[in-house]
Design a protein around this motif. Sequence first.
Motif, PDB file in Angstrom:
ATOM      1  N   THR A  79      -4.083 -14.929 -15.513  1.00  0.00           N
ATOM      2  CA  THR A  79      -3.427 -16.228 -15.417  1.00  0.00           C
ATOM      3  C   THR A  79      -3.318 -16.707 -13.971  1.00  0.00           C
ATOM      4  O   THR A  79      -2.871 -17.822 -13.717  1.00  0.00           O
ATOM      5  CB  THR A  79      -2.008 -16.161 -16.002  1.00  0.00           C
ATOM      6  OG1 THR A  79      -1.274 -15.113 -15.357  1.00  0.00           O
ATOM      7  CG2 THR A  79      -2.045 -15.892 -17.495  1.00  0.00           C
ATOM      8  N   GLY A  80      -3.723 -15.855 -13.031  1.00  0.00           N
ATOM      9  CA  GLY A  80      -3.725 -16.266 -11.632  1.00  0.00           C
ATOM     10  C   GLY A  80      -2.379 -16.148 -10.956  1.00  0.00           C
ATOM     11  O   GLY A  80      -2.198 -16.610  -9.834  1.00  0.00           O
ATOM     12  N   ILE A  81      -1.397 -15.526 -11.640  1.00  0.00           N
ATOM     13  CA  ILE A  81      -0.067 -15.409 -11.046  1.00  0.00           C
ATOM     14  C   ILE A  81      -0.078 -14.412  -9.897  1.00  0.00           C
ATOM     15  O   ILE A  81       0.594 -14.579  -8.895  1.00  0.00           O
ATOM     16  CB  ILE A  81       0.964 -14.999 -12.120  1.00  0.00           C
ATOM     17  CG1 ILE A  81       1.062 -16.116 -13.164  1.00  0.00           C
ATOM     18  CG2 ILE A  81       2.330 -14.726 -11.506  1.00  0.00           C
ATOM     19  CD1 ILE A  81       1.954 -15.784 -14.332  1.00  0.00           C
ATOM     20  N   ILE A  82      -0.854 -13.331 -10.038  1.00  0.00           N
ATOM     21  CA  ILE A  82      -0.987 -12.383  -8.945  1.00  0.00           C
ATOM     22  C   ILE A  82      -2.461 -12.108  -8.709  1.00  0.00           C
ATOM     23  O   ILE A  82      -3.303 -12.380  -9.556  1.00  0.00           O
ATOM     24  CB  ILE A  82      -0.269 -11.041  -9.237  1.00  0.00           C
ATOM     25  CG1 ILE A  82      -0.941 -10.333 -10.430  1.00  0.00           C
ATOM     26  CG2 ILE A  82       1.200 -11.212  -9.457  1.00  0.00           C
ATOM     27  CD1 ILE A  82      -0.466  -8.903 -10.611  1.00  0.00           C
ATOM     28  N   LYS A  83      -2.754 -11.590  -7.570  1.00  0.00           N
ATOM     29  CA  LYS A  83      -4.108 -11.167  -7.240  1.00  0.00           C
ATOM     30  C   LYS A  83      -4.265  -9.690  -7.581  1.00  0.00           C
ATOM     31  O   LYS A  83      -3.292  -8.938  -7.540  1.00  0.00           O
ATOM     32  CB  LYS A  83      -4.394 -11.397  -5.747  1.00  0.00           C
ATOM     33  CG  LYS A  83      -4.262 -12.858  -5.333  1.00  0.00           C
ATOM     34  CD  LYS A  83      -5.269 -13.742  -6.057  1.00  0.00           C
ATOM     35  CE  LYS A  83      -5.144 -15.192  -5.596  1.00  0.00           C
ATOM     36  NZ  LYS A  83      -6.045 -16.080  -6.356  1.00  0.00           N
ATOM     37  N   PRO A  84      -5.470  -9.247  -7.909  1.00  0.00           N
ATOM     38  CA  PRO A  84      -5.671  -7.846  -8.299  1.00  0.00           C
ATOM     39  C   PRO A  84      -5.169  -6.833  -7.287  1.00  0.00           C
ATOM     40  O   PRO A  84      -4.714  -5.774  -7.655  1.00  0.00           O
ATOM     41  CB  PRO A  84      -7.187  -7.752  -8.471  1.00  0.00           C
ATOM     42  CG  PRO A  84      -7.617  -9.142  -8.792  1.00  0.00           C
ATOM     43  CD  PRO A  84      -6.690 -10.040  -8.002  1.00  0.00           C
ATOM     44  N   TYR A  85      -5.231  -7.183  -5.978  1.00  0.00           N
ATOM     45  CA  TYR A  85      -4.854  -6.186  -4.980  1.00  0.00           C
ATOM     46  C   TYR A  85      -3.356  -5.969  -4.909  1.00  0.00           C
ATOM     47  O   TYR A  85      -2.872  -5.015  -4.322  1.00  0.00           O
ATOM     48  CB  TYR A  85      -5.385  -6.581  -3.594  1.00  0.00           C
ATOM     49  CG  TYR A  85      -4.848  -7.877  -3.050  1.00  0.00           C
ATOM     50  CD1 TYR A  85      -5.633  -9.032  -3.075  1.00  0.00           C
ATOM     51  CD2 TYR A  85      -3.581  -7.960  -2.496  1.00  0.00           C
ATOM     52  CE1 TYR A  85      -5.154 -10.226  -2.574  1.00  0.00           C
ATOM     53  CE2 TYR A  85      -3.102  -9.159  -1.995  1.00  0.00           C
ATOM     54  CZ  TYR A  85      -3.893 -10.275  -2.041  1.00  0.00           C
ATOM     55  OH  TYR A  85      -3.402 -11.453  -1.548  1.00  0.00           O
ATOM     56  N   THR A  86      -2.556  -6.865  -5.518  1.00  0.00           N
ATOM     57  CA  THR A  86      -1.100  -6.750  -5.430  1.00  0.00           C
ATOM     58  C   THR A  86      -0.612  -5.410  -5.952  1.00  0.00           C
ATOM     59  O   THR A  86       0.182  -4.722  -5.328  1.00  0.00           O
ATOM     60  CB  THR A  86      -0.418  -7.887  -6.221  1.00  0.00           C
ATOM     61  OG1 THR A  86      -0.880  -9.141  -5.715  1.00  0.00           O
ATOM     62  CG2 THR A  86       1.099  -7.812  -6.082  1.00  0.00           C
ATOM     63  N   TYR A  87      -1.113  -5.006  -7.123  1.00  0.00           N
ATOM     64  CA  TYR A  87      -0.677  -3.753  -7.720  1.00  0.00           C
ATOM     65  C   TYR A  87      -1.185  -2.550  -6.948  1.00  0.00           C
ATOM     66  O   TYR A  87      -0.568  -1.489  -6.996  1.00  0.00           O
ATOM     67  CB  TYR A  87      -1.182  -3.667  -9.166  1.00  0.00           C
ATOM     68  CG  TYR A  87      -0.172  -4.146 -10.177  1.00  0.00           C
ATOM     69  CD1 TYR A  87       0.327  -3.277 -11.140  1.00  0.00           C
ATOM     70  CD2 TYR A  87       0.270  -5.457 -10.185  1.00  0.00           C
ATOM     71  CE1 TYR A  87       1.238  -3.705 -12.084  1.00  0.00           C
ATOM     72  CE2 TYR A  87       1.179  -5.896 -11.121  1.00  0.00           C
ATOM     73  CZ  TYR A  87       1.671  -5.021 -12.073  1.00  0.00           C
ATOM     74  OH  TYR A  87       2.568  -5.451 -13.002  1.00  0.00           O
ATOM     75  N   GLN A  88      -2.262  -2.694  -6.247  1.00  0.00           N
ATOM     76  CA  GLN A  88      -2.837  -1.566  -5.546  1.00  0.00           C
ATOM     77  C   GLN A  88      -1.955  -1.095  -4.399  1.00  0.00           C
ATOM     78  O   GLN A  88      -2.116   0.008  -3.908  1.00  0.00           O
ATOM     79  CB  GLN A  88      -4.233  -1.923  -5.034  1.00  0.00           C
ATOM     80  CG  GLN A  88      -5.227  -2.212  -6.153  1.00  0.00           C
ATOM     81  CD  GLN A  88      -6.554  -2.702  -5.633  1.00  0.00           C
ATOM     82  OE1 GLN A  88      -6.810  -2.671  -4.437  1.00  0.00           O
ATOM     83  NE2 GLN A  88      -7.401  -3.176  -6.526  1.00  0.00           N
ATOM     84  N   HIS A  89      -1.023  -1.933  -3.947  1.00  0.00           N
ATOM     85  CA  HIS A  89      -0.148  -1.560  -2.856  1.00  0.00           C
ATOM     86  C   HIS A  89       1.119  -0.867  -3.353  1.00  0.00           C
ATOM     87  O   HIS A  89       1.982  -0.521  -2.558  1.00  0.00           O
ATOM     88  CB  HIS A  89       0.203  -2.794  -2.021  1.00  0.00           C
ATOM     89  CG  HIS A  89      -0.981  -3.343  -1.264  1.00  0.00           C
ATOM     90  ND1 HIS A  89      -1.545  -2.691  -0.196  1.00  0.00           N
ATOM     91  CD2 HIS A  89      -1.704  -4.469  -1.438  1.00  0.00           C
ATOM     92  CE1 HIS A  89      -2.568  -3.405   0.276  1.00  0.00           C
ATOM     93  NE2 HIS A  89      -2.684  -4.482  -0.465  1.00  0.00           N
ATOM     94  N   HIS A  90       1.260  -0.707  -4.664  1.00  0.00           N
ATOM     95  CA  HIS A  90       2.379   0.034  -5.231  1.00  0.00           C
ATOM     96  C   HIS A  90       1.907   1.434  -5.576  1.00  0.00           C
ATOM     97  O   HIS A  90       0.857   1.621  -6.168  1.00  0.00           O
ATOM     98  CB  HIS A  90       2.906  -0.663  -6.494  1.00  0.00           C
ATOM     99  CG  HIS A  90       3.646  -1.933  -6.189  1.00  0.00           C
ATOM    100  ND1 HIS A  90       5.001  -2.052  -6.371  1.00  0.00           N
ATOM    101  CD2 HIS A  90       3.221  -3.120  -5.722  1.00  0.00           C
ATOM    102  CE1 HIS A  90       5.380  -3.272  -6.019  1.00  0.00           C
ATOM    103  NE2 HIS A  90       4.311  -3.936  -5.632  1.00  0.00           N
TER     104      HIS A  90
END
Length: 227
Positions: A79-90
């Motif tokens: 849906t474009g709310i977050i970018k794929p890399y966002t979760y990678q930093h958790h």
Amino acid sequence: MSLFEKVAAHLMEQIKTGRYGVGAELPPEVQLQKDYDVSRTTIRKAIDLLVEQSLVVRKKGVGLFVAPTLSTQNILTMTGIIKPYTYQHHKKVIKDNYLRQAGTYYSQLLKIKPSELIYYISFLEVAKNSVVKEIFILPLNHFPDFQISIVKVLSALEITNSGKKKVDKLEQDLQLIVANAELAKQLRSNINDPLFKISNHYFDINSEPIAIEYKFASNTKYVVDFT
């Protein structure tokens, strides 16, 4: 078909046939290199292909995991709310993981016998500027095939839905508490600092309890809807 495509095809078949279930951790690249007797480059190309096809999730510094078919991350990304890399930093760091008897307290909350076994899983979700502690209480009879590796890649709701029962209702409670020595150390705060404790109780369509989740954080966003 190239060598790396053959390796990818074999891993894909193992995923589709359930050899590696949703959220399961794959062997590290070094082990895969030995298993298939190929070069590290070949394994990396094979994994890259599976990542591109959304079959595998590569979490830097953690490992390789079978991707959820439809997850919170997938939905938000699409849906474009977050970018794929966002979760990678958790990064999720497992602190405790064991089976124990439910005892009087949890047997009442989960409507099971005190002697029945429950999983007690405690982990930290670490981001650049925040740490959240989470605790999951899962009855063994509802989650007979539970694997700790799914905690590293699935959301709370996906973990709860991975058992025999599916979530229909969630009851949530918010408390303001003070940090003890253990929480202060884990959440990078000071003893007696105020913390939020969020209790989530998951129920099935028959209002029978499925699981319990606790979250501890020094800051959080909370919205109350009175409509």
